[in-house]
Write an enzyme that holds these catalytic residues in place. Sequence first.
Site, PDB file in Angstrom:
ATOM      1  N   LYS A  43       0.843  -1.198   0.000  1.00 30.02           N
ATOM      2  CA  LYS A  43       0.000   0.000   0.000  1.00 30.02           C
ATOM      3  C   LYS A  43       0.881   1.253   0.000  1.00 30.02           C
ATOM      4  O   LYS A  43       2.075   1.167   0.317  1.00 30.02           O
ATOM      5  CB  LYS A  43      -0.922  -0.022   1.220  1.00 30.02           C
ATOM      6  CG  LYS A  43      -0.197   0.025   2.562  1.00 30.02           C
ATOM      7  CD  LYS A  43      -1.138  -0.337   3.703  1.00 30.02           C
ATOM      8  CE  LYS A  43      -0.420  -0.322   5.041  1.00 30.02           C
ATOM      9  NZ  LYS A  43      -1.230  -0.948   6.099  1.00 30.02           N
ATOM     10  N   ARG A 139     -10.867   0.044  15.165  1.00 31.02           N
ATOM     11  CA  ARG A 139     -10.681   0.887  14.001  1.00 31.02           C
ATOM     12  C   ARG A 139     -11.584   0.368  12.891  1.00 31.02           C
ATOM     13  O   ARG A 139     -12.529   1.001  12.498  1.00 31.02           O
ATOM     14  CB  ARG A 139      -9.199   0.896  13.595  1.00 31.02           C
ATOM     15  CG  ARG A 139      -8.880   1.836  12.467  1.00 31.02           C
ATOM     16  CD  ARG A 139      -7.409   1.819  12.112  1.00 31.02           C
ATOM     17  NE  ARG A 139      -6.973   0.541  11.535  1.00 31.02           N
ATOM     18  CZ  ARG A 139      -5.779   0.340  10.988  1.00 31.02           C
ATOM     19  NH1 ARG A 139      -4.885   1.315  10.969  1.00 31.02           N
ATOM     20  NH2 ARG A 139      -5.463  -0.825  10.479  1.00 31.02           N
ATOM     21  N   HIS A 168      -6.131  -7.534  13.018  1.00 29.78           N
ATOM     22  CA  HIS A 168      -4.930  -6.700  12.938  1.00 29.78           C
ATOM     23  C   HIS A 168      -4.518  -6.291  14.341  1.00 29.78           C
ATOM     24  O   HIS A 168      -5.362  -5.928  15.150  1.00 29.78           O
ATOM     25  CB  HIS A 168      -5.219  -5.467  12.071  1.00 29.78           C
ATOM     26  CG  HIS A 168      -4.001  -4.655  11.736  1.00 29.78           C
ATOM     27  ND1 HIS A 168      -2.853  -5.214  11.221  1.00 29.78           N
ATOM     28  CD2 HIS A 168      -3.755  -3.320  11.823  1.00 29.78           C
ATOM     29  CE1 HIS A 168      -1.949  -4.249  11.012  1.00 29.78           C
ATOM     30  NE2 HIS A 168      -2.479  -3.091  11.371  1.00 29.78           N
ATOM     31  N   ARG A 224       1.323 -10.903   7.001  1.00 31.76           N
ATOM     32  CA  ARG A 224       1.224  -9.682   6.176  1.00 31.76           C
ATOM     33  C   ARG A 224       2.416  -8.791   6.492  1.00 31.76           C
ATOM     34  O   ARG A 224       2.475  -8.157   7.527  1.00 31.76           O
ATOM     35  CB  ARG A 224      -0.093  -8.945   6.466  1.00 31.76           C
ATOM     36  CG  ARG A 224      -1.332  -9.825   6.264  1.00 31.76           C
ATOM     37  CD  ARG A 224      -2.604  -9.007   6.388  1.00 31.76           C
ATOM     38  NE  ARG A 224      -2.701  -8.286   7.627  1.00 31.76           N
ATOM     39  CZ  ARG A 224      -3.311  -8.741   8.734  1.00 31.76           C
ATOM     40  NH1 ARG A 224      -3.914  -9.927   8.732  1.00 31.76           N
ATOM     41  NH2 ARG A 224      -3.341  -8.001   9.826  1.00 31.76           N
ATOM     42  N   TYR A 268      13.484  30.938   5.019  1.00 41.51           N
ATOM     43  CA  TYR A 268      12.300  31.691   5.464  1.00 41.51           C
ATOM     44  C   TYR A 268      12.352  31.972   6.962  1.00 41.51           C
ATOM     45  O   TYR A 268      12.643  31.060   7.749  1.00 41.51           O
ATOM     46  CB  TYR A 268      11.022  30.909   5.173  1.00 41.51           C
ATOM     47  CG  TYR A 268      10.677  30.825   3.709  1.00 41.51           C
ATOM     48  CD1 TYR A 268      10.376  31.968   2.968  1.00 41.51           C
ATOM     49  CD2 TYR A 268      10.630  29.591   3.057  1.00 41.51           C
ATOM     50  CE1 TYR A 268      10.056  31.883   1.622  1.00 41.51           C
ATOM     51  CE2 TYR A 268      10.310  29.494   1.715  1.00 41.51           C
ATOM     52  CZ  TYR A 268      10.025  30.650   0.997  1.00 41.51           C
ATOM     53  OH  TYR A 268       9.709  30.557  -0.326  1.00 41.51           O
ATOM     54  N   CYS A 315      12.444  24.225   3.109  1.00 43.46           N
ATOM     55  CA  CYS A 315      11.457  24.846   2.219  1.00 43.46           C
ATOM     56  C   CYS A 315      10.736  23.763   1.426  1.00 43.46           C
ATOM     57  O   CYS A 315      11.019  22.584   1.565  1.00 43.46           O
ATOM     58  CB  CYS A 315      12.136  25.814   1.263  1.00 43.46           C
ATOM     59  SG  CYS A 315      13.150  27.045   2.084  1.00 43.46           S
ATOM     60  N   MET A 316       9.832  24.179   0.558  1.00 40.71           N
ATOM     61  CA  MET A 316       9.080  23.209  -0.238  1.00 40.71           C
ATOM     62  C   MET A 316      10.009  22.384  -1.145  1.00 40.71           C
ATOM     63  O   MET A 316       9.845  21.174  -1.287  1.00 40.71           O
ATOM     64  CB  MET A 316       8.022  23.932  -1.074  1.00 40.71           C
ATOM     65  CG  MET A 316       7.099  22.987  -1.819  1.00 40.71           C
ATOM     66  SD  MET A 316       5.885  23.839  -2.845  1.00 40.71           S
ATOM     67  CE  MET A 316       4.777  24.494  -1.625  1.00 40.71           C
ATOM     68  N   ASP A 317      11.004  23.067  -1.744  1.00 40.29           N
ATOM     69  CA  ASP A 317      11.832  22.410  -2.759  1.00 40.29           C
ATOM     70  C   ASP A 317      13.332  22.432  -2.463  1.00 40.29           C
ATOM     71  O   ASP A 317      14.109  21.889  -3.237  1.00 40.29           O
ATOM     72  CB  ASP A 317      11.625  23.098  -4.117  1.00 40.29           C
ATOM     73  CG  ASP A 317      10.176  23.444  -4.373  1.00 40.29           C
ATOM     74  OD1 ASP A 317       9.360  22.507  -4.368  1.00 40.29           O
ATOM     75  OD2 ASP A 317       9.864  24.637  -4.536  1.00 40.29           O
TER      76      ASP A 317
HETATM   77  C1  LIG Z   1      -0.461  -1.939   6.713  1.00 38.17           C
HETATM   78  C2  LIG Z   1      -0.976  -3.210   7.192  1.00 38.17           C
HETATM   79  C3  LIG Z   1      -0.105  -4.275   7.476  1.00 38.17           C
HETATM   80  C4  LIG Z   1       1.398  -4.147   7.432  1.00 38.17           C
HETATM   81  O1  LIG Z   1       1.836  -3.586   8.647  1.00 38.17           O
HETATM   82  P1  LIG Z   1       3.394  -3.458   8.980  1.00 38.17           P
HETATM   83  O2  LIG Z   1       3.434  -2.964  10.373  1.00 38.17           O
HETATM   84  O3  LIG Z   1       3.936  -2.441   8.030  1.00 38.17           O
HETATM   85  O4  LIG Z   1       3.979  -4.787   8.764  1.00 38.17           O
HETATM   86  C5  LIG Z   1      -0.652  -5.488   7.827  1.00 38.17           C
HETATM   87  N1  LIG Z   1      -2.001  -5.642   7.922  1.00 38.17           N
HETATM   88  C6  LIG Z   1      -2.859  -4.634   7.696  1.00 38.17           C
HETATM   89  C7  LIG Z   1      -4.318  -4.859   7.829  1.00 38.17           C
HETATM   90  C8  LIG Z   1      -2.390  -3.389   7.330  1.00 38.17           C
HETATM   91  O5  LIG Z   1      -3.244  -2.388   7.113  1.00 38.17           O
END
Ligand SMILES: *Cc1c(COP(=O)(O)O)cnc(C)c1O
Length: 393
Positions: A43, A139, A168, A224, A268, A315-317
């Site tokens: 992601k 969540r 999770h 995951r 700045y 700064c931005m850039d």
């Molecule tokens: C982002 C995410 C992960 C990965 O988490 P890490 O801490 O980066 O390993 C695993 N499961 C879910 C549901 C997530 O949203």
Amino acid sequence: MDVAAGASRRATRALIDLDAIAGNVRAIRAAISSGVQVMAVVKANAYGHGARMVSEAALAAGASRLGVATVDEALQLRLHGINAPIQVLGPVSIAEVETAAEREIDVSAGSMEFVNGVALRQSGRPIRVHLKIDTGMRRFGVLPVDALAAMKALAAAPAVEIAGVFTHFGQADEVDPSPTEAQLRGFNESVAAIRTAGLPTGLVHAANSAGQLRSRDFDADLVRLGIALYGLPPSADAPLLPEMRPAMTLVSRVQRVFPLIPGDGVSYGATFRAPRPMRAALIPAGYADGYRRALSNCGEVVINDHRAPILGRVCMDQLVVGVPEGVDVVVDNEVTLWGGIGDNAIGVAQVAERAGTIAYELVSGVSARVPRVFLRDGQVVAIEDLTGLHRTR
Ligand SMILES: *Cc1c(COP(=O)(O)O)cnc(C)c1O
């Protein structure tokens, strides 16, 4: 002129070591039993590392599935010809379900509203659904008391295929394992109830990087892997395996070296004033590249193996650093903003701490205008910039 060649000349770049990505997947594969699958969580553009190339590298190294946060992220991977199973881990709206089903993208059901909505589908390609159970993070997910009813509704739905059940962890990166163990117990009870009712579960999964690194007890059918895939520890209390290493180095080049006289105010707001005659260097990177403004007057970069402090505001850039006393710095010298090896290294975790944040936020915040330069065996194999992905080998 070749557009790709143009891009490769921007001074500020994120070097992405695909061998590190592959090595990190292999390290996890070696640590888990052969029946356990690895999901590469890609992601947020693979935590800023470039989702397309990272996905290819992770799949080639032994990951069997991909995880993203939104349907759009999954569609982008499909568009680039990635056919591996992809799960959207975050919430999706019912309006997105048809698109996901068409492109064979798994979705997550984390509320009874979504479960009931998706169960209303009468026809079409079945949508593959993972039931998300909220075992404590509050969540996204159905509560354990609703899990069995949710799974019954999904199992009875005509155009739903049950792909998995998961939870999770909210505190797996902390010293005390008991909140995570409590979450696992609640999850196991829900899974057992689903099985006792004779319903399918699909893949059972719980562990994120921290859970995976802390204990084999969390492995289930699938782990995951997010932050650890990129070679960054989830926290100081959840260290990586020894053979894992960071994949991203954010670099730039000195654009200009110039003198400051006592009293000169830099950038700045003139929040830094030169206390004595000194030299400064201009680096063409800023907060719009993902180098945080919070590092104003407190961050450091590395030039020629020496730490150079940030002078004044980012700064931005652009940003300005002080040239360390006695160090020879000239235009085009390479600058490490984070990552790197040996004396040139400045760890992402350390930079994140200075910026008052975590490594996750720094790397995932590297913006689209920073070219990603992908390396294998130390050679550039591709460059991805605003004009697209250009493979060079
Ligand atoms: C982002 C995410 C992960 C990965 O988490 P890490 O801490 O980066 O390993 C695993 N499961 C879910 C549901 C997530 O949203």
